[in-house]
Enzyme design. Sequence first.
Site, PDB file in Angstrom:
ATOM      1  N   ARG A  37     -14.991  38.538 -14.236  1.00 17.33           N
ATOM      2  CA  ARG A  37     -14.402  37.419 -14.982  1.00 17.33           C
ATOM      3  C   ARG A  37     -13.713  36.421 -14.051  1.00 17.33           C
ATOM      4  O   ARG A  37     -13.695  35.230 -14.334  1.00 17.33           O
ATOM      5  CB  ARG A  37     -13.406  37.940 -16.027  1.00 17.33           C
ATOM      6  CG  ARG A  37     -14.102  38.539 -17.232  1.00 17.33           C
ATOM      7  CD  ARG A  37     -13.100  39.104 -18.220  1.00 17.33           C
ATOM      8  NE  ARG A  37     -13.716  39.304 -19.526  1.00 17.33           N
ATOM      9  CZ  ARG A  37     -13.075  39.786 -20.582  1.00 17.33           C
ATOM     10  NH1 ARG A  37     -11.802  40.122 -20.487  1.00 17.33           N
ATOM     11  NH2 ARG A  37     -13.691  39.927 -21.726  1.00 17.33           N
ATOM     12  N   LYS A 198     -20.109  52.195 -32.591  1.00 23.54           N
ATOM     13  CA  LYS A 198     -20.039  51.880 -34.012  1.00 23.54           C
ATOM     14  C   LYS A 198     -21.033  50.847 -34.509  1.00 23.54           C
ATOM     15  O   LYS A 198     -21.261  49.829 -33.865  1.00 23.54           O
ATOM     16  CB  LYS A 198     -18.633  51.381 -34.333  1.00 23.54           C
ATOM     17  CG  LYS A 198     -17.561  52.432 -34.157  1.00 23.54           C
ATOM     18  CD  LYS A 198     -16.371  52.095 -35.026  1.00 23.54           C
ATOM     19  CE  LYS A 198     -15.063  52.472 -34.366  1.00 23.54           C
ATOM     20  NZ  LYS A 198     -14.147  51.350 -34.313  1.00 23.54           N
ATOM     21  N   GLY A 351     -18.070  43.211 -22.101  1.00 22.69           N
ATOM     22  CA  GLY A 351     -17.335  44.439 -22.398  1.00 22.69           C
ATOM     23  C   GLY A 351     -17.862  45.596 -21.568  1.00 22.69           C
ATOM     24  O   GLY A 351     -18.196  45.426 -20.391  1.00 22.69           O
ATOM     25  N   GLY A 374     -16.060  41.225 -27.387  1.00 26.65           N
ATOM     26  CA  GLY A 374     -15.908  40.816 -28.789  1.00 26.65           C
ATOM     27  C   GLY A 374     -16.379  39.383 -29.023  1.00 26.65           C
ATOM     28  O   GLY A 374     -17.016  39.090 -30.038  1.00 26.65           O
TER      29      GLY A 374
HETATM   30  C1  3PG Z   1     -11.283  40.934 -24.214  1.00 29.02           C
HETATM   31  O1  3PG Z   1     -11.368  41.527 -23.128  1.00 29.02           O
HETATM   32  O2  3PG Z   1     -11.793  41.374 -25.254  1.00 29.02           O
HETATM   33  C2  3PG Z   1     -10.624  39.582 -24.208  1.00 29.02           C
HETATM   34  O3  3PG Z   1      -9.926  39.375 -23.032  1.00 29.02           O
HETATM   35  C3  3PG Z   1      -9.747  39.411 -25.424  1.00 29.02           C
HETATM   36  O4  3PG Z   1      -8.761  40.401 -25.436  1.00 29.02           O
HETATM   37  P1  3PG Z   1      -8.325  41.038 -26.830  1.00 29.02           P
HETATM   38  O5  3PG Z   1      -9.497  41.806 -27.361  1.00 29.02           O
HETATM   39  O6  3PG Z   1      -7.148  41.914 -26.487  1.00 29.02           O
HETATM   40  O7  3PG Z   1      -7.946  39.886 -27.731  1.00 29.02           O
HETATM   41 MG    MG Z   2     -11.460  42.642 -26.958  1.00 29.30          MG
END
Ligand code: 3PG
Ligand code: MG
Length: 396
Positions: A37, A198, A351, A374
């Site tokens: 990132r 999930k 992720g 997400g």
């Molecule tokens: C993440 O890694 O999902 C983003 O940085 C957002 O963080 P959060 O899910 O804690 O809002």
């Molecule tokens: Mg997140």
Amino acid sequence: MNKMTVRDIDVTGKKVLVRVDYNVPMDKAGKITDDSRIRASLPTIKYLIEHKAAVILLSHMGRPKGKVNNDMRMAPAAERLSQILGEKVGTTADCIGPEVEKAVKGLKPGDVLMLENLRFHNEEEAGDAGFAGALAKLGEVYVNDAFGTSHRAHASISGIARYLPAVAGFLLEKEINTLGGLLEKPEHPFTALFGGAKVSDKVAVLKNIMGKVDCLLIGGGMAATFLKEKKYEVGKSLVETESLGVAADLMQEAAKKNVRLILPVDAVVADTLDEKAEGTVVTIDAVPGDKMILDIGPKTTVLFSKELEKSKMVFWNGPMGVEEIPQFAQGTETLAKLLPKLKAKTIVGGGSTGEVIDKLGLADKVTFVSTGGGASLEFLGGDILPGVAALKDKVK
Ligand code: 3PG
Ligand code: MG
């Protein structure tokens, strides 16, 4: 993308606030284990430096819930950025207030300053207008390059855009164009590979992508819910009872749209989910009642590989098994290593999937790895992300 970017606005000599997502994974000793990132934000930062802007970086780290937490300071990220950039990156003890204003005032063109974790203030996640205003006061232009957080209507994401000219950074632009391309102009055959724990996390994206793909491969923990719906014994595997109906709908929808939805034909099973557990391969109709599915089996890996090899476009999100435990990581790693060999555009959701790609050293060998977990799922699910909606529209 129909939003303005840093290219469309004058930044020379200006103080530019850049929202980045430096919420990077760290080990127990506080060492960053995946800096993707940070590296992904370099094009925007370098562009601003070259154009003689002073760069003020805003980010969150973890979920400190409105309290100062020494394990979630931005300093390690600032230090890593400084190493990669080969330039000093200053830090501040907070992200708003007189001390920060003083530090910002002292910035010269080309300087880079990283403010402290935004989420040390409750107002950030609450999207508080006063807090957004206090942040906005620090600069003249706002750039959103935090794709990974753009699904959150937080003060530094959508709130601040009400006070300053707000444009996209190069990373945000690339994410939207690449992920948007999957939905708008996919090349065929288009195969999507889904895994992870999930079904419920992925319902929107599964529904939305159904009309675009030719083939849908489903592994990981979520496969158990589909298998259960098809009346297979899945033993102690986690089944989301509330998602059984969704699984049924998706399978029906696939049949209607001529999408080949393919489930595992074999699996690695074990008694418990732990490092010492021994895995056994069974065909999918022979999962013992007292065991749980922890990875796809070798036949499934071959079956999925064949589908991927036929594809011109591939999207992958979610591990096929339990990635942290070597004996249950085979399916994920074999398929991950296949991606660079495909004659397809290979796009990977962020992720944990992005972390696997990074760990295996494949990040530069696939077409694109999203920096959003997400956020990429919400975007592919068809949502307009608040962080994108808040930016200035491109003038035609
Ligand atoms: C993440 O890694 O999902 C983003 O940085 C957002 O963080 P959060 O899910 O804690 O809002
Ligand atoms: Mg997140």
